[in-house]
Design a protein around this motif. Structure first.
Motif, PDB file in Angstrom:
ATOM      1  N   VAL B   2      18.350 -41.029  91.804  1.00 27.62           N
ATOM      2  CA  VAL B   2      19.255 -42.146  92.171  1.00 27.62           C
ATOM      3  C   VAL B   2      19.515 -42.958  90.913  1.00 27.62           C
ATOM      4  CG1 VAL B   2      19.592 -44.149  93.634  1.00 27.62           C
ATOM      5  CG2 VAL B   2      18.244 -42.224  94.456  1.00 27.62           C
ATOM      6  N   PHE B   3      20.794 -43.033  90.522  1.00 30.54           N
ATOM      7  CA  PHE B   3      21.157 -43.798  89.312  1.00 30.54           C
ATOM      8  C   PHE B   3      21.660 -45.166  89.731  1.00 30.54           C
ATOM      9  CE2 PHE B   3      20.506 -40.364  86.532  1.00 30.54           C
ATOM     10  CZ  PHE B   3      20.954 -39.227  87.147  1.00 30.54           C
ATOM     11  N   THR B   4      20.756 -46.121  89.645  1.00 25.17           N
ATOM     12  CA  THR B   4      21.123 -47.466  90.117  1.00 25.17           C
ATOM     13  C   THR B   4      21.805 -48.287  89.047  1.00 25.17           C
ATOM     14  OG1 THR B   4      18.897 -48.173  89.573  1.00 25.17           O
ATOM     15  CG2 THR B   4      19.344 -47.641  91.876  1.00 25.17           C
ATOM     16  N   THR B   5      21.664 -47.908  87.761  1.00 24.24           N
ATOM     17  CA  THR B   5      22.270 -48.720  86.706  1.00 24.24           C
ATOM     18  C   THR B   5      23.722 -48.340  86.444  1.00 24.24           C
ATOM     19  OG1 THR B   5      20.111 -48.597  85.666  1.00 24.24           O
ATOM     20  CG2 THR B   5      21.866 -49.647  84.401  1.00 24.24           C
ATOM     21  N   ALA B   6      24.030 -47.056  86.641  1.00 22.56           N
ATOM     22  CA  ALA B   6      25.373 -46.586  86.310  1.00 22.56           C
ATOM     23  C   ALA B   6      26.446 -47.371  87.044  1.00 22.56           C
ATOM     24  CB  ALA B   6      25.492 -45.095  86.645  1.00 22.56           C
ATOM     25  N   ILE B   7      26.113 -47.719  88.248  1.00 24.52           N
ATOM     26  CA  ILE B   7      27.115 -48.420  89.071  1.00 24.52           C
ATOM     27  C   ILE B   7      27.470 -49.778  88.462  1.00 24.52           C
ATOM     28  CG2 ILE B   7      25.574 -49.644  90.666  1.00 24.52           C
ATOM     29  CD1 ILE B   7      28.288 -47.536  92.096  1.00 24.52           C
ATOM     30  N   ASN B   8      26.552 -50.346  87.701  1.00 28.08           N
ATOM     31  CA  ASN B   8      26.822 -51.657  87.106  1.00 28.08           C
ATOM     32  C   ASN B   8      27.871 -51.595  86.004  1.00 28.08           C
ATOM     33  OD1 ASN B   8      24.856 -52.527  88.767  1.00 28.08           O
ATOM     34  ND2 ASN B   8      23.342 -52.993  87.193  1.00 28.08           N
ATOM     35  N   PHE B   9      28.132 -50.381  85.500  1.00 24.53           N
ATOM     36  CA  PHE B   9      29.109 -50.259  84.422  1.00 24.53           C
ATOM     37  C   PHE B   9      30.547 -50.287  84.940  1.00 24.53           C
ATOM     38  CE2 PHE B   9      25.960 -50.097  81.508  1.00 24.53           C
ATOM     39  CZ  PHE B   9      25.131 -48.984  81.537  1.00 24.53           C
ATOM     40  N   VAL B  10      30.678 -50.170  86.277  1.00 25.67           N
ATOM     41  CA  VAL B  10      32.026 -50.251  86.861  1.00 25.67           C
ATOM     42  C   VAL B  10      32.432 -51.718  86.914  1.00 25.67           C
ATOM     43  CG1 VAL B  10      33.377 -49.902  88.946  1.00 25.67           C
ATOM     44  CG2 VAL B  10      31.667 -48.209  88.258  1.00 25.67           C
ATOM     45  N   ARG B  11      33.547 -52.038  86.254  1.00 25.85           N
ATOM     46  CA  ARG B  11      33.977 -53.431  86.246  1.00 25.85           C
ATOM     47  C   ARG B  11      35.097 -53.612  87.267  1.00 25.85           C
ATOM     48  NH1 ARG B  11      35.673 -54.492  80.409  1.00 25.85           N
ATOM     49  NH2 ARG B  11      36.556 -52.430  80.758  1.00 25.85           N
ATOM     50  N   SER B  12      34.715 -54.100  88.416  1.00 23.31           N
ATOM     51  CA  SER B  12      35.724 -54.329  89.464  1.00 23.31           C
ATOM     52  C   SER B  12      35.731 -55.809  89.815  1.00 23.31           C
ATOM     53  CB  SER B  12      35.364 -53.503  90.699  1.00 23.31           C
ATOM     54  OG  SER B  12      36.072 -53.974  91.803  1.00 23.31           O
ATOM     55  N   LYS B  13      36.902 -56.342  89.969  1.00 22.22           N
ATOM     56  CA  LYS B  13      36.998 -57.775  90.299  1.00 22.22           C
ATOM     57  C   LYS B  13      36.611 -58.051  91.744  1.00 22.22           C
ATOM     58  CE  LYS B  13      40.708 -58.381  87.103  1.00 22.22           C
ATOM     59  NZ  LYS B  13      42.146 -58.594  87.020  1.00 22.22           N
ATOM     60  N   GLY B  14      36.683 -57.018  92.555  1.00 21.03           N
ATOM     61  CA  GLY B  14      36.337 -57.240  93.963  1.00 21.03           C
ATOM     62  C   GLY B  14      37.253 -56.425  94.851  1.00 21.03           C
ATOM     63  N   PRO B  15      36.896 -56.329  96.132  1.00 24.43           N
ATOM     64  CA  PRO B  15      37.687 -55.486  97.037  1.00 24.43           C
ATOM     65  C   PRO B  15      38.908 -56.163  97.630  1.00 24.43           C
ATOM     66  CG  PRO B  15      35.782 -56.314  98.175  1.00 24.43           C
ATOM     67  CD  PRO B  15      35.728 -56.903  96.814  1.00 24.43           C
TER      68      PRO B  15
END
Lengths: 268, 126
Positions: B2-15
């Motif tokens: 489970v890669f929990t850090t990779a998701i933090n690299f996605v820069r999304s302003k929000g849904p």
């Protein structure tokens, strides 16, 4: 005069369980029953006007309800109000209404609880503190169905927060209010059934005939002789003369004389 | 794994971007050209439009008041009574009709307005 036949009554009453009474039915589909039409637009008789309008109202209400009735059967409709202009974009449009015909039989106050937040020390909460000391107990006694909470919070302005039976909340900033103002606002909250700050209320008043005497035209107060005049007319083109005739002058002199006599009498 | 850090690299302003922008586009629906379709242009136009709307609320009241004044002046003139005399006489008779109401009468119920001028004239002569 009977507004509804048996047929119409059955039509109206054969609606889904949501609308068990006529009042509920009308509540779901607010119908403009106040627009009245003249039966004969040519005859303008002001004496008979009211009776004709009364009959027309009844007819129109019946017809419109009949139109709405059969369509309604079996489908769930929400009446949408088209906004005309831009100015109330953020207010939703609604006719004024009560939940479940409150007041028709029994009246249940829709205010559930009220929270009075105030500062014990700051001057802006003075009115609130005064109200709490004087008028709050009476308010609570008069409204046994409303729960009143007091929340003294330092360094915060005075606030009234109201919660209604439908779950909506509303808060009013009471900074520098007098105790009378607070009492008035509480009264308003007590009489409301929901938070109305986001609604613009539509009026049930409507008329297709705003004028009874006939609207003003440039010819309303003109001499009808003008209808038979050929223009250009020399007489009428001249400026109006405000010279008084000799007869009028004599009358004026006479009146003056009378007034002078009266004054002399009073002097004596 | 489970890669929990990779998701933090996605820069999304929000849904919620779609709905944020939709709020603006709803107001800009009738605007001209790209201002109704392109967000960065629309938001500028919408802000200006809302500012004009706030300013306009005050102006509308001023404009209506001026309109009523003009109409009342004209109506009084037609019935040969001075505007000031008319208003003063009515106020002395405790007829508390504001300009809006009187002008509505003058436009839609002209004979009632004429009666008002007659009443005012009688009061002024006494």
């Amino acid at each position: 005069m009977e507004f509804f036949d048996e047929k119409e009554l059955t039509l109206l009453t054969s609606t889904p369980a949501k609308c068990n009474t006529l009042a509920a039915y009308w509540d779901e589909y607010p119908v403009n029953i106040w627009s009245a039409k003249r039966i004969n637009p040519d005859e303008k008789t002001s004496d008979e006007c009211d009776d004709d309008m009364a009959i027309e109202i009844g007819e129109k209400a019946r017809l419109s309800l009949l139109q709405v009735g059969p369509e309604r059967a079996g489908c769930s409709l929400k009446v949408k109000y088209k906004k005309m202009s831009n100015h109330s974009l953020f207010l939703k449009l609604a006719y004024i209404k009560t939940p479940l015909q409150n007041g028709v039989g029994r009246y249940v106050g829709q205010l559930q609880r009220v929270v009075l937040k105030f500062c014990k020390n700051n001057g802006s909460s003075r009115g609130m503190r005064e109200f709490i000391e004087s008028g709050l107990v009476n308010f609570a006694k008069d409204n046994p169905g409303v729960v009143v909470y007091l929340k003294p919070r330092r360094h915060r302005t005075a606030i009234i927060k109201a919660e209604y039976l439908n779950g909506e909340t509303q808060w009013i900033n009471c900074r520098n209010f007098t105790q009378e103002e607070i009492a008035k606002w509480l009264n308003l909250l007590k009489s409301q059934s929901r938070n109305t700050t986001n609604t613009r209320f539509l009026k049930l008043i409507h008329t297709d005939h705003p004028s009874i005497q006939g609207p003003w035209t440039p010819y309303t107060f003109r001499d009808p002789k003008l209808n038979l005049v050929d223009f250009p007319n020399e007489e009428l083109s001249n400026p109006p003369s405000y010279e008084t005739t000799t007869h009028e002058q004599l009358v004026e002199l006479f009146k003056k004389q009378k007034l002078e006599e009266l004054d002399d009498k009073r002097a004596e | 794994m489970v890669f929990t850090t990779a998701i933090n690299f996605v820069r999304s302003k929000g849904p919620d971007e779609f709905w944020r922008k939709r709020k603006i586009f709803k107001i800009a629906a009738a605007f001209r050209g790209r201002s109704r379709n392109c967000y960065s242009l629309a938001i500028r136009s919408v802000h200006r439009a809302l500012v004009y709307a706030t300013k306009g609320r005050k102006l509308k009241k001023i404009d209506m008041a001026n309109l009523w004044e003009t109409r009342l002046q004209a109506a009084c003139e037609q019935h040969n009574i001075g505007y000031d005399i008319f208003r003063e006489s009515l106020s002395r008779l405790n007829v508390m009709l504001n300009r809006k109401a009187i002008v509505d009468l003058a436009c839609w119920e002209p004979y009632t307005f004429k009666a008002l001028t007659d009443v005012a004239r009688k009061k002024s002569l006494r």
